[in-house]
Design a protein around this motif. Structure first.
Motif, PDB file in Angstrom:
ATOM      1  N   ARG A  70      63.870  48.480  -0.797  1.00  0.00           N
ATOM      2  CA  ARG A  70      64.805  49.597  -0.875  1.00  0.00           C
ATOM      3  C   ARG A  70      65.752  49.694   0.324  1.00  0.00           C
ATOM      4  O   ARG A  70      66.808  50.306   0.222  1.00  0.00           O
ATOM      5  CB  ARG A  70      64.024  50.913  -1.037  1.00  0.00           C
ATOM      6  CG  ARG A  70      63.305  50.985  -2.384  1.00  0.00           C
ATOM      7  CD  ARG A  70      62.397  52.201  -2.477  1.00  0.00           C
ATOM      8  NE  ARG A  70      61.812  52.270  -3.811  1.00  0.00           N
ATOM      9  CZ  ARG A  70      62.318  52.974  -4.819  1.00  0.00           C
ATOM     10  NH1 ARG A  70      63.436  53.661  -4.645  1.00  0.00           N
ATOM     11  NH2 ARG A  70      61.721  52.998  -6.001  1.00  0.00           N
ATOM     12  N   ARG A 225      58.484  55.826   0.007  1.00  0.00           N
ATOM     13  CA  ARG A 225      59.497  56.238  -0.964  1.00  0.00           C
ATOM     14  C   ARG A 225      60.197  57.526  -0.516  1.00  0.00           C
ATOM     15  O   ARG A 225      61.409  57.678  -0.677  1.00  0.00           O
ATOM     16  CB  ARG A 225      58.859  56.417  -2.343  1.00  0.00           C
ATOM     17  CG  ARG A 225      58.463  55.085  -2.996  1.00  0.00           C
ATOM     18  CD  ARG A 225      57.794  55.317  -4.334  1.00  0.00           C
ATOM     19  NE  ARG A 225      58.722  55.850  -5.312  1.00  0.00           N
ATOM     20  CZ  ARG A 225      59.467  55.117  -6.145  1.00  0.00           C
ATOM     21  NH1 ARG A 225      59.393  53.791  -6.088  1.00  0.00           N
ATOM     22  NH2 ARG A 225      60.269  55.680  -7.016  1.00  0.00           N
ATOM     23  N   ALA A 229      64.181  57.873   0.410  1.00  0.00           N
ATOM     24  CA  ALA A 229      64.977  58.833  -0.352  1.00  0.00           C
ATOM     25  C   ALA A 229      65.672  59.853   0.547  1.00  0.00           C
ATOM     26  O   ALA A 229      66.808  60.252   0.292  1.00  0.00           O
ATOM     27  CB  ALA A 229      64.092  59.555  -1.374  1.00  0.00           C
TER      28      ALA A 229
END
Length: 260
Positions: A70, A225, A229
């Protein structure tokens, strides 16, 4: 695996879950997980340290993969840093049974107070990448950071991820989010380096380590995560909170040791 009552198992699982989340965001999960392992009846400090590494590597592998997918951290920095950290962690683990941990607590406390003060007084620190150097100088500096902090991780461990993040932010000039991504790859290497020493010496309690590691893995996945984010501003806030908590915890330990 030692015989454990239900309450101890629940506490260990909660510690592993929380440690995985904290470690994935800013590091420092070992200061939750390692003391929890020391509550296990009959466990030696070296067994607790070794078993903590098994639990931690399950979490750091998960968060490292999540960050890689990511964030896409710079592998030309991560590679030398991780290799040097693995070597340092192996050497630190070899010394773990020879040097009393209480010698390090006052030193770590002073360093953490300095880190917290530096971070709070520089509100723009880690908001954006502002890399100090390029090319070989950048990579050699990263490797040096990995070697020193890796040795600390093998020797003692708790707070390693936090030290990696602050070094990447303050020395190399990374923002908090990419610093956390690089720290997780490096932290995986330090855990592996320590285990390469501990496993052949029979110090790892496998059943206990896999149990706490499964919880660590879940916490790490959720934490990584969330960090990706919410970005560097979120990571910075959690970093200051965690460092503050570590200062309180270590400050109490040092005071208790001196008062006792």
């Amino acid at each position: 695996m030692p015989d454990l009552d239900t309450l101890t198992i629940v506490l260990l699982v909660l510690a592993g879950l929380t440690a995985g989340w904290v470690d994935a965001v800013v590091g420092g999960g070992g200061l939750i997980q390692l003391p929890a392992l020391l509550l296990v009846p009959g466990i030696s400090p070296v067994q607790a340290l070794a078993t903590n590494k098994l639990g931690s590597i399950m979490g750091t592998s998960t968060s490292a993969v999540t960050y890689y997918r990511r964030v896409g951290p710079d592998l030309t920095t991560a590679g030398p840093m991780a290799i040097a950290a693995l070597v340092g962690a192996f050497g630190g683990a070899a010394l773990a049974s020879r040097i009393p941990a209480d010698l390090f607590k006052p030193i770590i406390l002073v360093v953490l107070i300095g880190v917290a003060t530096y971070t709070v007084l520089k509100p723009k620190l880690g908001a954006h990448d502002n890399l100090r150097w390029e090319g070989n100088r950048h990579r050699w500096t990263a490797a040096g950071i990995g070697l020193v902090i890796g040795a600390y991780d093998g020797l003692l461990g708790p707070g390693t991820g936090t030290f990696l993040v602050i070094a990447l932010v303050s020395v190399l000039g990374y923002a908090f989010l990419p610093a956390s991504a690089l720290a997780k790859i490096t932290n995986f290497a330090t855990n592996l380096g320590a285990l390469l020493f501990f496993v052949p010496h029979g110090a790892v309690l496998w059943g206990l380590g896999l149990m706490i590691g499964a919880a660590n893995l879940v916490g790490a996945y959720v934490g990584a995560r969330m960090a990706v984010a919410k970005g560097s501003a979120f990571v910075r806030v959690i970093f200051v909170v965690v460092v503050g908590a570590l200062i309180v915890k270590l400050g109490y330990d040092v005071w208790h040791d001196w008062a006792g």
